[in-house]
Design a protein around this motif. Sequence first.
Motif, PDB file in Angstrom:
ATOM      1  N   THR A 193       0.845  -1.191   0.000  1.00  0.00           N
ATOM      2  CA  THR A 193       0.000   0.000   0.000  1.00  0.00           C
ATOM      3  C   THR A 193       0.881   1.241   0.000  1.00  0.00           C
ATOM      4  N   MET A 194       0.309   2.355  -0.393  1.00  0.00           N
ATOM      5  CA  MET A 194       1.048   3.611  -0.337  1.00  0.00           C
ATOM      6  C   MET A 194       1.476   3.926   1.090  1.00  0.00           C
ATOM      7  N   ASP A 195       0.605   3.647   2.052  1.00  0.00           N
ATOM      8  CA  ASP A 195       0.923   3.920   3.448  1.00  0.00           C
ATOM      9  C   ASP A 195       2.119   3.088   3.901  1.00  0.00           C
ATOM     10  N   GLU A 196       2.105   1.817   3.538  1.00  0.00           N
ATOM     11  CA  GLU A 196       3.204   0.939   3.916  1.00  0.00           C
ATOM     12  C   GLU A 196       4.508   1.377   3.246  1.00  0.00           C
ATOM     13  N   MET A 197       4.441   1.718   1.970  1.00  0.00           N
ATOM     14  CA  MET A 197       5.656   2.154   1.281  1.00  0.00           C
ATOM     15  C   MET A 197       6.242   3.395   1.933  1.00  0.00           C
ATOM     16  N   LEU A 198       5.378   4.331   2.305  1.00  0.00           N
ATOM     17  CA  LEU A 198       5.840   5.587   2.883  1.00  0.00           C
ATOM     18  C   LEU A 198       6.471   5.361   4.255  1.00  0.00           C
ATOM     19  N   THR A 199       5.846   4.510   5.060  1.00  0.00           N
ATOM     20  CA  THR A 199       6.345   4.290   6.418  1.00  0.00           C
ATOM     21  C   THR A 199       7.565   3.371   6.450  1.00  0.00           C
ATOM     22  N   GLU A 200       7.628   2.401   5.560  1.00  0.00           N
ATOM     23  CA  GLU A 200       8.701   1.408   5.603  1.00  0.00           C
ATOM     24  C   GLU A 200       9.914   1.777   4.756  1.00  0.00           C
ATOM     25  N   SER A 201       9.766   2.663   3.790  1.00  0.00           N
ATOM     26  CA  SER A 201      10.920   3.075   2.989  1.00  0.00           C
ATOM     27  C   SER A 201      11.849   3.944   3.831  1.00  0.00           C
ATOM     28  N   GLU A 202      13.148   3.703   3.706  1.00  0.00           N
ATOM     29  CA  GLU A 202      14.117   4.499   4.455  1.00  0.00           C
ATOM     30  C   GLU A 202      14.315   5.871   3.840  1.00  0.00           C
ATOM     31  N   PHE A 203      14.160   5.953   2.518  1.00  0.00           N
ATOM     32  CA  PHE A 203      14.465   7.202   1.815  1.00  0.00           C
ATOM     33  C   PHE A 203      13.484   7.374   0.665  1.00  0.00           C
ATOM     34  N   VAL A 204      12.837   8.530   0.607  1.00  0.00           N
ATOM     35  CA  VAL A 204      11.913   8.854  -0.482  1.00  0.00           C
ATOM     36  C   VAL A 204      12.342  10.198  -1.054  1.00  0.00           C
ATOM     37  N   LYS A 246      -2.056 -11.059   1.573  1.00  0.00           N
ATOM     38  CA  LYS A 246      -1.886 -10.069   0.523  1.00  0.00           C
ATOM     39  C   LYS A 246      -1.866 -10.726  -0.850  1.00  0.00           C
ATOM     40  N   ALA A 247      -2.375 -10.020  -1.821  1.00  0.00           N
ATOM     41  CA  ALA A 247      -2.322 -10.498  -3.209  1.00  0.00           C
ATOM     42  C   ALA A 247      -0.949 -10.194  -3.791  1.00  0.00           C
ATOM     43  N   LEU A 248      -0.667 -10.815  -4.927  1.00  0.00           N
ATOM     44  CA  LEU A 248       0.566 -10.518  -5.640  1.00  0.00           C
ATOM     45  C   LEU A 248       0.442  -9.181  -6.357  1.00  0.00           C
ATOM     46  N   SER A 249       1.560  -8.501  -6.515  1.00  0.00           N
ATOM     47  CA  SER A 249       1.570  -7.182  -7.132  1.00  0.00           C
ATOM     48  C   SER A 249       1.232  -7.249  -8.617  1.00  0.00           C
ATOM     49  N   THR A 250       0.484  -6.240  -9.046  1.00  0.00           N
ATOM     50  CA  THR A 250       0.250  -6.038 -10.477  1.00  0.00           C
ATOM     51  C   THR A 250       1.035  -4.822 -10.973  1.00  0.00           C
ATOM     52  N   GLY A 251       1.884  -4.278 -10.101  1.00  0.00           N
ATOM     53  CA  GLY A 251       2.714  -3.147 -10.470  1.00  0.00           C
ATOM     54  C   GLY A 251       2.280  -1.824  -9.870  1.00  0.00           C
ATOM     55  N   THR A 252       1.094  -1.791  -9.258  1.00  0.00           N
ATOM     56  CA  THR A 252       0.569  -0.551  -8.671  1.00  0.00           C
ATOM     57  C   THR A 252       0.115  -0.830  -7.247  1.00  0.00           C
ATOM     58  N   ALA A 253       0.543  -0.012  -6.301  1.00  0.00           N
ATOM     59  CA  ALA A 253       0.203  -0.211  -4.900  1.00  0.00           C
ATOM     60  C   ALA A 253      -1.261   0.100  -4.622  1.00  0.00           C
ATOM     61  N   THR A 254      -1.809  -0.550  -3.593  1.00  0.00           N
ATOM     62  CA  THR A 254      -3.143  -0.214  -3.119  1.00  0.00           C
ATOM     63  C   THR A 254      -3.140   1.231  -2.624  1.00  0.00           C
ATOM     64  N   GLY A 255      -4.159   1.978  -2.998  1.00  0.00           N
ATOM     65  CA  GLY A 255      -4.217   3.391  -2.643  1.00  0.00           C
ATOM     66  C   GLY A 255      -3.859   4.301  -3.804  1.00  0.00           C
ATOM     67  N   VAL A 256      -3.382   3.703  -4.902  1.00  0.00           N
ATOM     68  CA  VAL A 256      -3.056   4.474  -6.106  1.00  0.00           C
ATOM     69  C   VAL A 256      -4.123   4.211  -7.157  1.00  0.00           C
ATOM     70  N   THR A 257      -4.822   5.257  -7.571  1.00  0.00           N
ATOM     71  CA  THR A 257      -5.813   5.146  -8.639  1.00  0.00           C
ATOM     72  C   THR A 257      -5.167   5.558  -9.950  1.00  0.00           C
ATOM     73  N   VAL A 258      -5.283   4.689 -10.946  1.00  0.00           N
ATOM     74  CA  VAL A 258      -4.672   4.985 -12.244  1.00  0.00           C
ATOM     75  C   VAL A 258      -5.736   4.992 -13.329  1.00  0.00           C
ATOM     76  N   GLU A 259      -5.435   5.704 -14.397  1.00  0.00           N
ATOM     77  CA  GLU A 259      -6.321   5.769 -15.550  1.00  0.00           C
ATOM     78  C   GLU A 259      -5.686   4.980 -16.687  1.00  0.00           C
ATOM     79  N   GLN A 260      -6.407   3.965 -17.159  1.00  0.00           N
ATOM     80  CA  GLN A 260      -5.871   3.119 -18.218  1.00  0.00           C
ATOM     81  C   GLN A 260      -5.803   3.861 -19.556  1.00  0.00           C
ATOM     82  N   ASN A 261      -6.781   4.715 -19.804  1.00  0.00           N
ATOM     83  CA  ASN A 261      -6.834   5.453 -21.061  1.00  0.00           C
ATOM     84  C   ASN A 261      -6.115   6.788 -20.904  1.00  0.00           C
ATOM     85  N   ARG A 262      -4.909   6.895 -21.440  1.00  0.00           N
ATOM     86  CA  ARG A 262      -4.101   8.098 -21.252  1.00  0.00           C
ATOM     87  C   ARG A 262      -4.601   9.285 -22.043  1.00  0.00           C
TER      88      ARG A 262
END
Length: 215
Positions: free
Chosen positions: A34-45, A175-191
Motif C-alpha cells: 500500500t502507499m501507506d506501507e511504502m511511505l512508512t517502511e521506505s528508508e528514503f523517499v 496479501k495479493a501478488l503485485s500487479t505493479g501498482t500499490a493499493t491506494g493508487v488510482t490509475v487511468e488506463q486510457n491516457r
Amino acid sequence: MKPNKQHLLTILILLLTSSLLFSTGHGASVLKTTMDEMLTESEFVFEGRVLSVESRQTDSKRIHTFVTFEIQEIIKGEYPEPTITLRFLGGTVGNLTMVVSDIQFPRDAERGVYFVESLERNQVHPLYGWSQGHFTVTADDTGTDRMMTAKNQPVTGLSLDAESVQQTNGRTTVKALSTGTATGVTVEQNRKNAKGLPLNEFKQALRKRLNEINQ
C-alpha cells in the motif's frame, strides 16, 4: 550447431537468476503493498532525475545495472550527497544479458519520485515493492508536472491510509501478488483524456501523511 561459450554463459546466468528469485521470494512473487506501507517502511523517499544508467558485470555470474540520480528534493529520510546511485540486478554488458522477471530500470533522463527500501542492504531491486515504489513525472501541454506510474499510467488519485491487509469476517486475508501498482493508487488506463495528479500535490500528500504518522 553447438551453442558458443557466450550463449552458454547467458543460459547459466538466467538459470542462476531463477534459482535466486525462488530462494529469496522475489521476481513475479512480489507482494502487493500500500502507499501507506511504502511511505512508512521506505528508508528514503526522494524526487529526482536520472543522470546515468550503466550495466556492469559485477562477478563471473552476475550483472547489475547502476542508476545514478540527481536528488532534487528529499521527501523522507536523509542523504549527504547531491546524487545517489541505486543498484538493480540484471542488465546487458556486450553480448551478455541477465534478465530478472518484472524488473524495470529507470530510464536515462527520467524524472520521478522513488521509494528506496534501504540505503544499506544490497537487494535485487532497491525500490520498495519494485515498480510499486517507482513513479515518473511528465510535463503536460501547459508545463505542469504530473504523476505517472512506472508503466506510464496517469496517477489520478491517492489514498494514504489504506490497510496493508484486509479484514474479512474478522479474519486477516493474505496479501495479493503485485500487479505493479500499490493499493491506494488510482490509475487511468486510457491516457488520452486523463491527467495525473500534479507533482506538488502528490508530494504534499506524502508529507501530510508523514506528519500524521509522527504525531
